[in-house]
Design an enzyme around this catalytic site. Structure first.
Site, PDB file in Angstrom:
ATOM      1  N   THR A   1       0.815  -1.227   0.000  1.00  0.00           N
ATOM      2  CA  THR A   1       0.000   0.000   0.000  1.00  0.00           C
ATOM      3  C   THR A   1       0.839   1.264   0.000  1.00  0.00           C
ATOM      4  O   THR A   1       0.504   2.252  -0.644  1.00  0.00           O
ATOM      5  CB  THR A   1      -0.910   0.016   1.255  1.00  0.00           C
ATOM      6  OG1 THR A   1      -1.746  -1.122   1.189  1.00  0.00           O
ATOM      7  CG2 THR A   1      -1.763   1.262   1.326  1.00  0.00           C
TER       8      THR A   1
ATOM      9  N   ASP B   1       1.469  -6.276  -4.750  1.00  0.00           N
ATOM     10  CA  ASP B   1       0.649  -6.340  -3.544  1.00  0.00           C
ATOM     11  C   ASP B   1       1.167  -7.581  -2.803  1.00  0.00           C
ATOM     12  O   ASP B   1       1.413  -8.619  -3.421  1.00  0.00           O
ATOM     13  CB  ASP B   1      -0.816  -6.537  -3.973  1.00  0.00           C
ATOM     14  CG  ASP B   1      -1.767  -6.554  -2.790  1.00  0.00           C
ATOM     15  OD1 ASP B   1      -2.675  -5.729  -2.770  1.00  0.00           O
ATOM     16  OD2 ASP B   1      -1.618  -7.421  -1.898  1.00  0.00           O
ATOM     17  N   SER B   2       1.318  -7.502  -1.503  1.00  0.00           N
ATOM     18  CA  SER B   2       1.989  -8.614  -0.819  1.00  0.00           C
ATOM     19  C   SER B   2       1.169  -9.906  -0.798  1.00  0.00           C
ATOM     20  O   SER B   2       1.679 -10.958  -0.439  1.00  0.00           O
ATOM     21  CB  SER B   2       2.396  -8.217   0.597  1.00  0.00           C
ATOM     22  OG  SER B   2       1.285  -8.198   1.457  1.00  0.00           O
TER      23      SER B   2
ATOM     24  N   ASP C   1      -0.140  -7.143   4.445  1.00  0.00           N
ATOM     25  CA  ASP C   1      -0.957  -8.364   4.479  1.00  0.00           C
ATOM     26  C   ASP C   1      -0.146  -9.622   4.790  1.00  0.00           C
ATOM     27  O   ASP C   1      -0.569 -10.462   5.582  1.00  0.00           O
ATOM     28  CB  ASP C   1      -1.696  -8.560   3.140  1.00  0.00           C
ATOM     29  CG  ASP C   1      -2.842  -7.567   2.963  1.00  0.00           C
ATOM     30  OD1 ASP C   1      -3.206  -6.902   3.953  1.00  0.00           O
ATOM     31  OD2 ASP C   1      -3.365  -7.463   1.843  1.00  0.00           O
TER      32      ASP C   1
ATOM     33  N   CYS D   1      -5.579 -19.193  19.261  1.00  0.00           N
ATOM     34  CA  CYS D   1      -5.569 -17.984  20.088  1.00  0.00           C
ATOM     35  C   CYS D   1      -4.387 -17.115  19.682  1.00  0.00           C
ATOM     36  O   CYS D   1      -3.332 -17.636  19.302  1.00  0.00           O
ATOM     37  CB  CYS D   1      -5.420 -18.346  21.560  1.00  0.00           C
ATOM     38  SG  CYS D   1      -6.805 -19.283  22.183  1.00  0.00           S
TER      39      CYS D   1
HETATM   40  N1  ASP Z   1      -2.825  -5.329   0.159  1.00  0.00           N
HETATM   41  C1  ASP Z   1      -1.702  -4.565   0.669  1.00  0.00           C
HETATM   42  C2  ASP Z   1      -0.468  -5.453   0.670  1.00  0.00           C
HETATM   43  O1  ASP Z   1      -0.288  -6.224   1.544  1.00  0.00           O
HETATM   44  C3  ASP Z   1      -1.979  -4.069   2.032  1.00  0.00           C
HETATM   45  C4  ASP Z   1      -0.854  -3.287   2.654  1.00  0.00           C
HETATM   46  O2  ASP Z   1       0.160  -2.995   2.067  1.00  0.00           O
HETATM   47  O3  ASP Z   1      -0.994  -2.887   3.816  1.00  0.00           O
HETATM   48  O4  ASP Z   1       0.311  -5.344  -0.250  1.00  0.00           O
END
Ligand code: ASP
Length: 341
Positions: A12, A56-57, A89, A278
């Site tokens: 992001t 995107d991860s 992510d 948990c």
């Molecule tokens: N979907 C994004 C990712 O993991 C979310 C983030 O970067 O916070 O690449």
């Protein structure tokens, strides 16, 4: 002046909105850089490198982990520390994986990212990025050694051990937690390092291990789970190890199907690792009758490992040609501070 390598993988922090669809997509690293002119004012010699195609991860694979480890190893002697910009992510998976791949670290590898793109006014990305760089550059004035000498995640004022944290919020800026191991540092007016919590390697040199098994599976228990649907998973030809996410201290329903599947699988050489659903606490076989079966047939307790660390540790261990006894030994031993010893 300290020299830091910034490695951009995507996430992001560097995303922009597609004008047509309104979806966020990964963008160029120059975009991140342009939005943080403050970087030029840090008294740090900063260089950067980007994966050829920022992602995107959710798209992360073991190949990306290898690339990342390779970049760090090739530059290890030249830089004092590394900051990896990564989507939140799957950040906890990548930071766990890197902690197993790169052992014997004497330098920091700090992962960070953000919940809002760097181009948005209320972005959390600027603070995360600037502080992560400061942490990667921090050193002991007397010894000149790096203060942090491990893989860690910096997010919203806290530094966590990379193989101890998990993403816990999809929309809060405080997106990570490390319930079973306290923060390594807290950033307020000053960055306060909790020195007795920092990992120190006993190895004399950096070792790199880049092969992973892709034959590790995960099952999460839920009431009414139809175990017969999982029969093919417990096939030793397809699956080397199964992580089972159980209730509480490691409990499961006393299902005859599950017990038969696990007993047969273990007797053929499969490994079953019990992690708790948990977010804090640990597995204790035999605390309740509903986990006594696991102990009897040789299911291994993951103790207080996170699911992210359990999966990546098994992928890493089965990526080497270890005997099953050696895998069992290492899986129950803390290699890089990922679990209670
Ligand atoms: N979907 C994004 C990712 O993991 C979310 C983030 O970067 O916070 O690449």
């Amino acid at each position: 002046m300290r020299t830091i390598l910034l490695i951009y993988t995507g996430g992001t922090i560097g995303m922009i909105k597609d004008p047509q669809s309104g979806e966020l997509r990964s963008f160029d690293f120059a975009y991140v850089y342009d939005h943080v002119p403050e970087l030029a004012r840090l008294n740090i010699n900063l260089k950067s490198i980007s994966l050829p195609k920022p992602i995107d991860s959710s798209e992360i694979t073991q190949e990306h982990w290898k690339n990342l480890a390779q970049i760090i190893v090739e530059n290890y002697e030249v830089y004092d520390g590394f900051v990896v910009l990564h989507g939140s992510d799957t950040m906890a998976f990548t930071s766990s994986a890197l902690s197993f791949m790169l052992q014997g670290l004497k330098k920091p590898i700090i992962f960070t990212g953000s919940q809002l793109p760097i181009g948005t006014i209320r972005t959390d990305g600027k603070e995360n990025l600037i502080t992560a760089i400061e942490i990667a550059a921090a050193f002991d004035e007397k010894t000149s050694e790096a203060i942090v000498q491990e893989v860690a995640v910096y997010f919203e004022y806290s530094l966590y051990r990379g193989n101890r944290c998990s993403k816990i919020s999809a929309n809060q800026f405080e997106a990570f937690e490390s319930p079973n191991y306290p923060s390594l540092a807290v950033a307020g007016v000053n960055i306060e390092y909790l020195k007795d919590r920092l990992f120190r390697t006993k190895k004399s040199a950096l070792t790199v291990q880049s092969s992973f098994s892709n034959q590790i599976a995960l099952i999460k228990l839920f009431p009414g789970i139809p175990f017969e649907l999982y029969k093919d998973l417990f096939n030793i030809n397809n699956t080397k190890a199964v992580v089972i996410e159980t209730y509480g201290t490691g409990n499961a329903p006393s299902s005859a199907i599950l017990q038969a599947l696990i007993s047969a699988y273990i007797s053929k050489g499969g490994l079953v690792l019990n992690v708790t659903q948990c977010s804090s606490g640990s597995v204790k076989h035999g605390a309740y009758q509903t986990s006594a079966f696991f102990q009897k047939v040789g299911v291994i307790s993951a103790n207080d490992l996170t699911t992210e660390a359990a999966l990546t540790k098994l992928q890493y261990l089965y990526g080497q040609n270890l005997s099953i006894d050696e895998v069992k030994k290492q899986v129950t031993t803390s290699l890089v501070g990922e679990m209670l010893d």
